[in-house]
Write a protein that holds these residues in place. Structure first.
Motif, mmCIF file in Angstrom:
data_model
loop_
_atom_site.group_PDB
_atom_site.id
_atom_site.type_symbol
_atom_site.label_atom_id
_atom_site.label_comp_id
_atom_site.label_asym_id
_atom_site.label_seq_id
_atom_site.Cartn_x
_atom_site.Cartn_y
_atom_site.Cartn_z
ATOM 1 N N THR A 198 23.845 9.138 -7.288
ATOM 2 C CA THR A 198 22.700 8.793 -6.437
ATOM 3 C C THR A 198 21.384 9.186 -7.123
ATOM 4 O OG1 THR A 198 24.127 9.260 -4.538
ATOM 5 C CG2 THR A 198 21.804 8.988 -4.078
ATOM 6 N N SER A 244 37.520 15.809 -3.038
ATOM 7 C CA SER A 244 36.233 15.775 -2.310
ATOM 8 C C SER A 244 35.135 16.480 -3.115
ATOM 9 C CB SER A 244 36.383 16.388 -0.917
ATOM 10 O OG SER A 244 36.568 17.777 -1.002
ATOM 11 N N LEU A 276 34.189 5.538 -5.518
ATOM 12 C CA LEU A 276 34.950 6.689 -5.992
ATOM 13 C C LEU A 276 36.230 6.888 -5.184
ATOM 14 C CD1 LEU A 276 32.030 9.250 -6.560
ATOM 15 C CD2 LEU A 276 33.424 8.159 -8.327
ATOM 16 N N ILE A 277 36.134 6.752 -3.876
ATOM 17 C CA ILE A 277 37.287 7.102 -3.021
ATOM 18 C C ILE A 277 38.433 6.109 -3.185
ATOM 19 C CG2 ILE A 277 36.697 5.893 -0.861
ATOM 20 C CD1 ILE A 277 37.945 9.493 -1.118
ATOM 21 N N ILE A 323 34.134 14.084 -5.773
ATOM 22 C CA ILE A 323 33.268 13.035 -5.199
ATOM 23 C C ILE A 323 31.878 13.591 -4.930
ATOM 24 C CG2 ILE A 323 32.934 11.558 -3.162
ATOM 25 C CD1 ILE A 323 35.967 11.161 -3.136
ATOM 26 N N PHE A 373 28.466 14.386 1.507
ATOM 27 C CA PHE A 373 29.512 15.034 0.722
ATOM 28 C C PHE A 373 29.960 16.355 1.356
ATOM 29 C CE2 PHE A 373 26.740 12.402 -1.884
ATOM 30 C CZ PHE A 373 27.664 11.488 -2.344
ATOM 31 N N ARG A 411 39.656 4.969 -5.654
ATOM 32 C CA ARG A 411 40.551 5.335 -6.775
ATOM 33 C C ARG A 411 41.662 6.261 -6.327
ATOM 34 N NH1 ARG A 411 36.014 6.862 -11.359
ATOM 35 N NH2 ARG A 411 34.939 4.885 -11.303
ATOM 36 N N TYR A 412 41.469 6.890 -5.185
ATOM 37 C CA TYR A 412 42.460 7.890 -4.751
ATOM 38 C C TYR A 412 43.264 7.456 -3.530
ATOM 39 C CZ TYR A 412 39.658 10.811 -7.810
ATOM 40 O OH TYR A 412 38.990 11.326 -8.908
ATOM 41 N N ILE A 459 28.529 4.366 -3.667
ATOM 42 C CA ILE A 459 29.152 5.196 -4.710
ATOM 43 C C ILE A 459 30.393 5.895 -4.158
ATOM 44 C CG2 ILE A 459 28.809 7.301 -6.086
ATOM 45 C CD1 ILE A 459 25.886 6.404 -6.504
ATOM 46 N N LEU A 502 32.150 15.273 4.195
ATOM 47 C CA LEU A 502 33.444 14.804 3.670
ATOM 48 C C LEU A 502 34.339 16.006 3.363
ATOM 49 C CD1 LEU A 502 33.724 12.081 0.864
ATOM 50 C CD2 LEU A 502 35.400 13.863 1.150
ATOM 51 N N THR A 503 33.760 16.992 2.666
ATOM 52 C CA THR A 503 34.536 18.189 2.303
ATOM 53 C C THR A 503 34.972 18.952 3.559
ATOM 54 O OG1 THR A 503 33.191 18.321 0.311
ATOM 55 C CG2 THR A 503 34.501 20.259 0.842
ATOM 56 N N VAL A 519 37.885 17.207 5.146
ATOM 57 C CA VAL A 519 39.125 17.475 4.397
ATOM 58 C C VAL A 519 39.650 18.865 4.760
ATOM 59 C CG1 VAL A 519 40.040 17.946 2.081
ATOM 60 C CG2 VAL A 519 38.658 15.899 2.477
ATOM 61 N N PHE A 550 41.674 16.253 7.938
ATOM 62 C CA PHE A 550 41.636 14.784 7.979
ATOM 63 C C PHE A 550 42.100 14.251 6.624
ATOM 64 C CE2 PHE A 550 38.624 15.866 11.329
ATOM 65 C CZ PHE A 550 38.934 14.941 12.319
ATOM 66 N N ASP A 551 42.771 13.093 6.644
ATOM 67 C CA ASP A 551 43.162 12.525 5.354
ATOM 68 C C ASP A 551 41.915 11.960 4.660
ATOM 69 O OD1 ASP A 551 42.630 9.927 6.292
ATOM 70 O OD2 ASP A 551 44.686 9.621 6.951
ATOM 71 N N LEU A 552 42.075 11.619 3.384
ATOM 72 C CA LEU A 552 40.909 11.219 2.582
ATOM 73 C C LEU A 552 40.167 10.030 3.166
ATOM 74 C CD1 LEU A 552 41.766 11.474 -1.224
ATOM 75 C CD2 LEU A 552 39.962 12.659 0.040
ATOM 76 N N ILE A 559 25.384 -1.215 -10.368
ATOM 77 C CA ILE A 559 25.929 0.152 -10.417
ATOM 78 C C ILE A 559 26.929 0.408 -9.295
ATOM 79 C CG2 ILE A 559 25.326 2.613 -10.286
ATOM 80 C CD1 ILE A 559 22.666 1.877 -11.652
ATOM 81 N N VAL A 569 23.022 3.383 -1.277
ATOM 82 C CA VAL A 569 23.524 3.591 -2.642
ATOM 83 C C VAL A 569 24.613 4.671 -2.637
ATOM 84 C CG1 VAL A 569 22.893 4.458 -4.932
ATOM 85 C CG2 VAL A 569 21.399 2.829 -3.764
ATOM 86 N N ALA A 570 24.327 5.801 -1.976
ATOM 87 C CA ALA A 570 25.305 6.899 -1.943
ATOM 88 C C ALA A 570 26.604 6.455 -1.279
ATOM 89 C CB ALA A 570 24.713 8.104 -1.207
#
Lengths: 378, 44
Positions: free
Chosen positions: B19, B8, A373-374, B11, A120, A376-377, A369, A123-124, A127, A131-133, A223, A365-366
């Protein structure tokens, strides 16, 4: 005779850079033995795909038309259209893992979870760097410290940086013995690193070991359905190992299957290391974000262990938290080595292995997830 | 970029929370299994 010089004259400076990159990867694989099973095929593949008019890529030949290249074909079939290579590799990985050390001390699952923070953070960071999502998410998955997962997710998201992401993921996995001690020492005191923990037995009833992969598949599948192919194959491999009636198949999955898929995966990923896509400023940024991801992963686990110690009577050696990343078994070995350096009688291996295998599950798992989540956007 | 940054961050917390929740469920499951099944190690 000028046709003999056609290839040589067609070499671009970017392709020259890729030959150097390929040779560095091969050097690291052979001389330093850094993830040789992946870095060597990737390094060699990087040279192969960057030869002008390379026959391993589809080419248009005058008077003949399109001629298929083997690496492009492998990429299109094995990764692009089905993600089969990284997914099937998980059967072999699952067959190699003994979850005993984790099942005998289930609290270690928490360190696997905490050590996914690098996904995460990366990822942040991606961004923030513009970089695009879609690409930022794919880059973030480097923080799973799991090569096949990083390749799979970047391919599912159709990221154009699959090659760079794979190189970053595998290179930093190879550099875990350098990255982790540095980060752990930065965040812990000598007194904390000297903490001894009770020796635990990895002996777990056979029935639990058999039920575990089935139960995890169902829980994770319900899940995070998008991760079920990964977790399913991982747990299928583990069930083959633990069931006790498929020993020969288990051995095949651990050896021949894993070796073949690893070999093909490495050289196939090199398809995305073609100079025009790889020699860019963005790739340099991805490599830096990958480093940040691995540092954040380690820091997440260590800091979470320190947080737990605020409430626990029997303290946990915070180095165990650092072993929660998916780089198995290297991270557990690094932590044990550090423990022995501080105190030659401190045996933390079973705890570290428990945290380390929990990282294998948590990374999948992460990633599932994040995919859920992504989307959706996008 | 601000919109992407907000996504982000969302997320980040949702992903980490998810998790940890899955890990907690697995811990409870393993502990329950350990109480239910107490056969000798190595025995099916």
């Amino acid at each position: 005779m000028e046709y003999l010089l056609e290839g040589l004259l067609a070499v671009t400076w970017k392709q020259g850079v890729m030959y150097a990159v390929g040779m560095v990867l091969i050097f690291l694989a052979i001389r330093k033995q850094y993830e040789p099973s992946l870095l060597l095929p990737m390094g060699f593949g990087a040279i192969l795909v960057n030869l002008p008019l390379s026959g391993v890529l589809n080419q248009i030949m005058p008077g003949v038309g399109e001629v298929h290249g083997i690496i492009q074909w492998l990429f299109e079939i094995g990764i692009e259209s089905s993600e089969a290579l990284p997914i099937l590799l998980f059967i072999g990985i699952g067959a190699m893992i003994d979850f005993g050390p984790l099942l005998s001390q289930p609290i270690m699952f928490l360190f696997g979870a905490a050590s996914q923070i690098g996904i995460f953070i990366a990822l942040t960071a991606a961004v923030l760097l513009g970089f695009d999502l879609r690409d930022a998410t794919a880059i973030g998955i480097i923080g799973s410290a799991d090569g096949p997962v990083a390749i799979l997710v970047s391919q599912i998201l159709k990221s154009k940086y699959v090659g760079a992401i794979a190189v970053a993921a595998y290179s930093y996995m190879a550099l875990v013995p350098i990255i982790q001690p540095f980060t752990i020492r930065l965040l812990t005191t000598k007194k904390e690193r000297l903490i001894r923990m009770d020796i635990v037995s990895a002996e777990v009833p056979k029935r639990i070991k058999i039920i575990f992969p089935i139960a995890i598949t169902i829980i994770a599948g319900l899940i995070t359905p998008s991760a079920v192919s990964l977790i399913g194959c991982l747990m299928f491999g583990n069930l083959i190992r633990e069931c006790g009636v498929m020993n020969s198949l288990s051995e095949t999955a651990q050896k021949e299957l894993s070796n073949l898929l690893t070999l093909f995966l490495g050289i196939t990923v090199s398809f995305s290391m073609q100079a025009e896509h790889f020699v860019t400023f963005e790739v340099l940024q991805i490599l830096l974000i990958g480093l940040l991801a691995f540092i954040a992963d380690t820091a997440g686990g260590v800091l979470f262990a320190k947080f737990l110690n605020l409430f626990l009577k029997k303290k946990i050696n915070p180095m165990i938290g650092g072993a929660g990343i998916s780089a198995f078994p290297m991270s557990a070995r690094v932590v044990q080595k550090m423990a022995l350096e501080e105190d030659p009688g401190n045996i933390l291996l079973m705890h570290a292995v428990g945290a380390n295998v929990s990282g294998q599950i948590a990374s999948v798992v992460a990633s599932g997830i994040v995919l859920t989540l992504i989307t959706r956007y996008l | 970029m601000t919109a992407n940054l907000l996504i982000s961050v969302e997320i980040l917390w949702k992903g980490m929370a998810g998790t940890f929740i899955v890990s907690a469920i697995v811990i409870v499951m393993v502990k329950a299994l350990s109480k239910l099944i107490r056969d000798k190690p190595g025995e099916v």
